[in-house]
Design a protein around this motif. Structure first.
Motif, PDB file in Angstrom:
ATOM      1  N   GLY A  51      -7.052   2.810  -4.553  1.00  0.00           N
ATOM      2  CA  GLY A  51      -7.847   2.507  -3.375  1.00  0.00           C
ATOM      3  C   GLY A  51      -9.340   2.662  -3.577  1.00  0.00           C
ATOM      4  N   ARG A  52      -9.758   3.653  -4.326  1.00  0.00           N
ATOM      5  CA  ARG A  52     -11.184   3.873  -4.543  1.00  0.00           C
ATOM      6  C   ARG A  52     -11.826   2.771  -5.367  1.00  0.00           C
ATOM      7  NH1 ARG A  52      -8.254   6.196  -8.011  1.00  0.00           N
ATOM      8  NH2 ARG A  52      -8.781   6.407 -10.193  1.00  0.00           N
ATOM      9  N   ARG A 104       0.862  -1.184   0.000  1.00  0.00           N
ATOM     10  CA  ARG A 104       0.000   0.000   0.000  1.00  0.00           C
ATOM     11  C   ARG A 104       0.889   1.222   0.000  1.00  0.00           C
ATOM     12  NH1 ARG A 104      -2.930   1.204   5.348  1.00  0.00           N
ATOM     13  NH2 ARG A 104      -0.942   2.225   5.714  1.00  0.00           N
ATOM     14  N   SER A 105       0.693   2.096  -0.966  1.00  0.00           N
ATOM     15  CA  SER A 105       1.473   3.323  -1.042  1.00  0.00           C
ATOM     16  C   SER A 105       0.525   4.499  -1.210  1.00  0.00           C
ATOM     17  CB  SER A 105       2.466   3.260  -2.208  1.00  0.00           C
ATOM     18  OG  SER A 105       1.777   3.106  -3.427  1.00  0.00           O
ATOM     19  N   GLY A 106       1.080   5.691  -1.051  1.00  0.00           N
ATOM     20  CA  GLY A 106       0.269   6.892  -1.217  1.00  0.00           C
ATOM     21  C   GLY A 106      -0.348   7.316   0.091  1.00  0.00           C
ATOM     22  N   GLY A 107      -1.553   7.840   0.000  1.00  0.00           N
ATOM     23  CA  GLY A 107      -2.213   8.368   1.183  1.00  0.00           C
ATOM     24  C   GLY A 107      -1.659   9.727   1.537  1.00  0.00           C
ATOM     25  N   VAL A 109      -7.533  10.649  -7.446  1.00  0.00           N
ATOM     26  CA  VAL A 109      -8.103  11.191  -6.219  1.00  0.00           C
ATOM     27  C   VAL A 109      -6.929  11.559  -5.321  1.00  0.00           C
ATOM     28  CG1 VAL A 109      -9.491  10.675  -4.182  1.00  0.00           C
ATOM     29  CG2 VAL A 109     -10.172   9.773  -6.412  1.00  0.00           C
ATOM     30  N   PRO A 110      -6.843  12.814  -4.894  1.00  0.00           N
ATOM     31  CA  PRO A 110      -5.730  13.206  -4.026  1.00  0.00           C
ATOM     32  C   PRO A 110      -5.671  12.342  -2.773  1.00  0.00           C
ATOM     33  CG  PRO A 110      -6.972  15.128  -4.723  1.00  0.00           C
ATOM     34  CD  PRO A 110      -7.748  13.921  -5.167  1.00  0.00           C
TER      35      PRO A 110
END
Length: 93
Positions: free
Chosen positions: A72-73, A7-10, A53-54
């Motif tokens: 993720g969305r 999992r990356s980003g966020g 999506v930011p």
């Protein structure tokens, strides 16, 4: 079989990873069912626009030698189930 979920980003941009070696587990058949439920084309089947999506997470799922990246969305269905199981039952990678 090795299954790795990253999992990356966020908001913070931190990458986390979990892995499961299904051959070393007593519930090998259950893992085979989870993997068997994945779409055969190895790509998540989603309709709709692909707008960024930011601060959304990106999920990279590697099952044996197949790797798929899912925003993720759009993580749902059998992919979401597999990700949840690897996170719950796996060890940090």
């Amino acid at each position: 079989m090795q299954i790795v979920v990253r999992r990356s980003g966020g908001f913070a941009g931190i990458t986390r990873a979990w892995r499961v070696d299904t051959d070393a587990r007593p519930d090998t058949d259950r893992w085979a069912e989870l993997v068997g439920a994945l779409p055969r084309d190895a790509e998540p089947d989603h309709a709709g626009p692909d707008h960024a999506v930011p601060d959304d997470f990106m999920w990279t799922v590697t099952v044996a030698r197949t790797t798929v990246t899912i925003p993720g969305r759009r993580l749902d269905g059998p992919w979401a189930t597999l990700v949840a199981e690897v996170r719950d039952q796996g060890e940090p990678a």
